[in-house]
Design an enzyme around this catalytic site. Structure first.
Site, PDB file in Angstrom:
ATOM      1  N   ALA A  96      45.485  44.309  42.897  1.00 42.69           N
ATOM      2  CA  ALA A  96      44.029  44.272  43.058  1.00 42.69           C
ATOM      3  C   ALA A  96      43.641  44.117  44.525  1.00 42.69           C
ATOM      4  CB  ALA A  96      43.429  43.138  42.230  1.00 42.69           C
ATOM      5  N   LYS A  97      44.621  43.853  45.368  1.00 44.13           N
ATOM      6  CA  LYS A  97      44.437  43.790  46.837  1.00 44.13           C
ATOM      7  C   LYS A  97      43.198  42.992  47.214  1.00 44.13           C
ATOM      8  CE  LYS A  97      46.960  48.051  47.742  1.00 44.13           C
ATOM      9  NZ  LYS A  97      47.054  48.612  46.381  1.00 44.13           N
ATOM     10  N   ARG A  98      43.121  41.776  46.737  1.00 43.99           N
ATOM     11  CA  ARG A  98      41.969  40.934  47.040  1.00 43.99           C
ATOM     12  C   ARG A  98      42.123  40.277  48.419  1.00 43.99           C
ATOM     13  NH1 ARG A  98      40.158  43.715  43.084  1.00 43.99           N
ATOM     14  NH2 ARG A  98      39.123  42.660  41.359  1.00 43.99           N
TER      15      ARG A  98
END
Ligand SMILES: O=c1ccn([C@@H]2O[C@H](COP(=O)(O)O)[C@@H](O)[C@H]2O)c(=O)[nH]1
EC number: 4.1.1.23
Length: 279
Positions: A96-98
């Site tokens: 999700a590459k938060r």
């Protein structure tokens, strides 16, 4: 206290091999599988992949973007994918590459790394480009919940170097700084730390980088992006034993037939095993 992600990942890699299969339900793949580009198609696609491979690979990496594009019903499918994958014995790395300021990062960490969260995953991909220190709430919660992080360091896309190779005032590159922070967060962990780096298998010569972070290296780029399992020893050198190579489209294009998905997965797993053993 929960067993740390790094310990669980090392065991899964030893038992099942290091391959991570990505679940990336691109609209074009749904069409190729004869499915509609809707929530029912998304669900059929994703659960077929879980049925085919989650009982045999170490890690499954759902790409959150392709679920989020269907709103709350897509996210509900993602929740079921996470639950079924874990029930089949694979670890879930949620891609999700938060990344955000620390106070907001705490919210993202709760969404994916808190034990009773609907999307509770074994690890989460995160971006350090608001400063590695902004990830502190996620590092802290991961330690508490026995989960892990994969921090973007040297990504597989051609646009990455303009940021990641940038050199700081002290002469160190941005990516090298991220790797150094990870090494510090993994200090003393055995057999493997829980804080990994994302390092693309496509990035070429890494000899100027210290990949000895005592943590896993998630390596996208094998398959559709052009890297092959045979490239891994040359790219990762002595760190190749800690590499978790990800293949998404390279496997998914063989569906919807479950046997064909399994055969493609076994072929990649075998090539990776051979490449790592021969290095
Ligand atoms: O540097 C990065 C970080 C993440 N990814 C993700 O991995 C998969 C790759 O899919 P393929 O179909 O095997 O190319 C995808 O979810 C990306 O968002 C990456 O490619 N590179």
């Amino acid at each position: 206290m929960s067993e740390p992600f790094g310990t669980r990942l090392r065991r899964a890699m030893d038992e099942r091999g290091p391959l991570c299969v990505g679940i990336d339900p691109h609209a074009s793949l749904l069409a190729d599988w004869g499915l509609n580009d809707d929530v029912a198609g998304l669900e059929r696609f994703s659960r077929t992949v879980v049925e085919a491979v989650a009982d045999r690979v170490a890690v499954i990496k759902p790409q959150s973007a392709f679920f989020e594009r269907f709103g709350s019903r897509g996210v509900a499918v993602l929740e079921r994918v996470v639950e079924e994958t874990r029930a089949a014995g694979a670890l879930v790395v949620m891609d999700a590459k938060r990344g955000d300021i620390g106070s907001t990062m705490a919210g993202y960490a709760e969404a994916f790394l808190r034990k009773d969260a609907p999307l509770f995953s074994d690890a989460l991909t995160v971006s350090p480009y608001l400063g590695y220190g902004s990830l502190a709430p996620a590092v802290e919660l991961a330690r508490e919940s026995g989960t892990g992080l994969f921090v973007l360091a040297l990504t597989s896309n051609p646009e990455g170097p303009e940021v990641q190779h940038a050199v700081r005032a002290d002469g160190r590159s941005v990516a090298a700084t991220v790797l150094a922070h990870l090494a510090a967060d993994n200090a003393g962990a055995e057999p493997l730390g829980s804080f990994g780096a994302v390092v693309g298998a496509t990035v070429g010569d890494l000899s100027s980088y210290d990949l000895a972070i005592n943590g896993p290296l998630l390596a996208p780029g094998v398959g559709a992006q052009g890297a092959t399992p045979a490239d891994l020893p040359a790219v990762f050198g002595s760190a190749v034993g800690n590499v978790v190579p990800n293949v998404s489209r390279g496997v998914l294009r063989h569906g919807p037939d479950v046997a064909a998905l399994r055969a493609a997965t076994a072929a990649f797993a075998g090539e990776i095993r051979a490449a790592v053993a021969g290095s």
